[in-house]
Design a protein around this motif. Structure first.
Motif, PDB file in Angstrom:
ATOM      1  N   ASP A 146      -0.509  -1.810  12.730  1.00  0.00           N
ATOM      2  CA  ASP A 146      -1.591  -0.845  12.473  1.00  0.00           C
ATOM      3  C   ASP A 146      -2.918  -1.593  12.569  1.00  0.00           C
ATOM      4  O   ASP A 146      -3.581  -1.573  13.613  1.00  0.00           O
ATOM      5  CB  ASP A 146      -1.373  -0.195  11.100  1.00  0.00           C
TER       6      ASP A 146
ATOM      7  N   GLU B  74       5.355  -1.878   8.151  1.00  0.00           N
ATOM      8  CA  GLU B  74       4.067  -1.859   8.856  1.00  0.00           C
ATOM      9  C   GLU B  74       3.175  -2.988   8.347  1.00  0.00           C
ATOM     10  O   GLU B  74       3.151  -3.269   7.152  1.00  0.00           O
ATOM     11  CB  GLU B  74       3.419  -0.495   8.587  1.00  0.00           C
ATOM     12  N   ASP B  75       2.437  -3.600   9.257  1.00  0.00           N
ATOM     13  CA  ASP B  75       1.528  -4.689   8.928  1.00  0.00           C
ATOM     14  C   ASP B  75       2.105  -5.687   7.921  1.00  0.00           C
ATOM     15  O   ASP B  75       1.504  -5.960   6.879  1.00  0.00           O
ATOM     16  CB  ASP B  75       0.179  -4.133   8.424  1.00  0.00           C
TER      17      ASP B  75
ATOM     18  N   LYS C   2       3.131   9.841  10.410  1.00  0.00           N
ATOM     19  CA  LYS C   2       2.858   9.376   9.053  1.00  0.00           C
ATOM     20  C   LYS C   2       1.688  10.193   8.541  1.00  0.00           C
ATOM     21  O   LYS C   2       0.576  10.073   9.051  1.00  0.00           O
ATOM     22  CB  LYS C   2       2.520   7.883   9.111  1.00  0.00           C
TER      23      LYS C   2
ATOM     24  N   ASP D 157       4.427   0.246   4.142  1.00  0.00           N
ATOM     25  CA  ASP D 157       3.219  -0.275   4.791  1.00  0.00           C
ATOM     26  C   ASP D 157       2.634  -1.302   3.838  1.00  0.00           C
ATOM     27  O   ASP D 157       2.132  -0.961   2.770  1.00  0.00           O
ATOM     28  CB  ASP D 157       2.201   0.838   5.068  1.00  0.00           C
TER      29      ASP D 157
ATOM     30  N   GLN E   3       0.799  -1.227   0.000  1.00  0.00           N
ATOM     31  CA  GLN E   3       0.000   0.000   0.000  1.00  0.00           C
ATOM     32  C   GLN E   3       0.836   1.285   0.000  1.00  0.00           C
ATOM     33  O   GLN E   3       0.463   2.261  -0.645  1.00  0.00           O
ATOM     34  CB  GLN E   3      -0.899  -0.035   1.239  1.00  0.00           C
TER      35      GLN E   3
ATOM     36  N   LYS F 267      -3.841   5.902  15.552  1.00  0.00           N
ATOM     37  CA  LYS F 267      -4.855   6.666  14.834  1.00  0.00           C
ATOM     38  C   LYS F 267      -6.021   6.899  15.795  1.00  0.00           C
ATOM     39  O   LYS F 267      -6.651   5.933  16.247  1.00  0.00           O
ATOM     40  CB  LYS F 267      -5.368   5.867  13.632  1.00  0.00           C
TER      41      LYS F 267
ATOM     42  N   LEU G 242       1.242   1.981  15.186  1.00  0.00           N
ATOM     43  CA  LEU G 242       0.664   3.113  14.478  1.00  0.00           C
ATOM     44  C   LEU G 242      -0.523   3.589  15.308  1.00  0.00           C
ATOM     45  O   LEU G 242      -1.341   2.783  15.747  1.00  0.00           O
ATOM     46  CB  LEU G 242       0.194   2.695  13.083  1.00  0.00           C
TER      47      LEU G 242
HETATM   48 ZN    ZN Z   1      -1.343   0.877   7.719  1.00  0.00          ZN
END
Ligand code: ZN
Ligand code: PGA
Length: 425
Positions: A311, A284-285, A387, A241, A160, A336, A334
């Protein structure tokens, strides 16, 4: 004391409706909060309440707005805006569900942010200082997603996000300037190689060139860093990611990467190859959102070299994070705000992470607004990392611009550089 709370629908960066909340205090403080919105959301996130039906193709937020005005407002009006925790817990209580499904995570998060901003405004201090006091002086190292793939772009890249990480500089503004230069070199390179259509951008402002292979995207990043006159690894590193839950085929238990089915073992080997061939500082992930076991194996093998970031794995949720800490599933999280739903819960997660020696990366969503709260949070909690996309598209640049402002404002701004990573690649 809170005098009024007003919700309305506004638009996010993808042209979808989202919730905005304005809180006004008797001390004439005003705070406006927005709910961002993800595209590659984790299964265990707080629920984003959408209306369904015909309006906005089902994406309307009328009910969430109504919940702000009819359920939240009457309860928190008259409360002290500085009592963030009490107000957040009040909302959690009247919601009464585990994932904020009744009132809506979007209604709650926009209110939670608006309350904090109104309190900071009433007290006449900047938000980062309201959150972190005088020690809020650490500017975050940005991880800029300048090639977009996965569900954020219309190309065939499986992963991604392909990020540049300007850690080898001594100030945030220098790091940002260098990143912008790399971004524009990449634009030239892509245009020359693939034609003008290749410089269209994805949801987070990164380019979405017609590439199919991870290594090709990474090679282009290296080429752009060099073309801008910087040294890959030494000044500007790379990060990924994978958002691998999207690549995982439940029934077969394999990942499909570049058309090939990979077991989690094979995928781990694939990452090992990338880490040895490129100056990567963070992934990430890397594995899907339920695979704490392979995450843990990867962390035990590579945790001294790179950040392994959860994440979708953690979804900024204290319970999932404690499971991760107990199983040593990662070494970074991460963060959020809208994944968990309130600022207070977010701060709890950040504290837990820090106590466990995890790095914290404050993050935007792919659907954003002009709101810059995450910049203040990153500085306020001394996260060290942020990020927030490419240095393009107003909803992304707003966050960088806010950080430039903060850097000038604080007395002794610090830029942690490579110290936030296990090592220099
Ligand atoms: Zn992510
Ligand atoms: P999302 O993506 O906001 O679409 O969930 C961001 C991320 O996966 O980090």
């Amino acid at each position: 004391l809170i005098k009024s709370v007003r919700g309305r629908w506004v638009l996010d960066s993808r042209g979808n409706p989202t919730v905005q909340v304005k809180v006004v205090t008797e001390g004439l403080g005003v705070g406006v909060g927005y709910a961002p919105s993800g595209a590659s959301t984790g299964t265990h996130e707080a629920l984003e309440l959408r209306d369904g039906g015909k309006e906005f193709h089902g994406k309307g937020v009328k009910r969430a707005v109504e919940n702000v005005n009819k359920m939240i407002a009457p309860v928190i009006i008259g409360m002290d805006s500085r009592k963030q925790y009490e107000i957040d817990m009040k909302m959690v209580e009247i919601d009464g569900t585990k994932n904020k499904a009744r009132i809506g995570g979007n209604a709650i998060v926009a209110t939670s942010i608006a309350v904090a901003k109104a309190a900071a405004h009433t007290m006449e201090v900047p938000l980062y200082q309201y959150i972190g006091g005088k020690q809020a002086n650490v500017l975050p190292v940005p991880m800029l997603n300048i090639i977009n793939g996965g569900v954020h772009a219309g190309n065939k890249l499986d992963f991604q996000e392909f990020m540049i990480v300007p850690a080898g500089f001594t100030s945030f503004s220098d790091a940002l300037r260098a990143s912008v230069e790399v971004y524009h070199e990449l634009k030239n390179i892509l245009k020359n190689k693939f034609g003008p259509l290749a410089i269209n951008v994805g949801d987070e402002g990164g380019f979405a060139p017609p590439l199919e292979r991870t290594r090709d995207a990474l090679d282009l990043l290296i080429e752009a860093i060099k073309a801008a006159g910087y040294s890959p690894g030494d000044q500007i590193a790379l990060a990924l990611d994978v958002a691998s839950s999207r690549l995982f085929k439940q029934g077969k238990g394999v990942y499909v990467v570049e058309g090939v089915e990979l077991t989690s073992d094979k995928l781990l080997e694939y990452y090992a190859g990338l880490v040895s061939d490129y100056p990567i500082v963070s992934i990430e992930d890397p594995f899907h959102e339920e695979d704490f076991e392979t995450f843990a194996r990867f962390t035990s093998e590579f945790g001294s070299k790179i950040l392994i970031v959860g994440d979708d794995l953690f979804v900024t949720n204290p319970e999932r994070l404690s499971r991760g800490i107990a199983t040593r599933a990662a070494n970074a999280i991460l963060v959020k705000v809208n994944q968990v739903g309130t600022l207070s819960e977010t701060f709890t997660v950040v504290d837990m992470a820090k106590t466990a020696g995890y790095r914290t990366i404050i993050s935007h969503r792919s659907g954003e607004t002009e709101d810059t709260t995450i910049s203040d949070i990153a500085v306020g909690v001394r996260a060290g990392l942020i990020k927030t996309g490419a240095p393009a598209r107003g909803e992304r640049t707003a966050k960088y611009n806010r950080l430039l402002e903060i850097e000038e404002e604080v007395e002794k701004p610090e830029y942690p550089g490579f110290t936030v990573f296990p090592r220099k690649p």
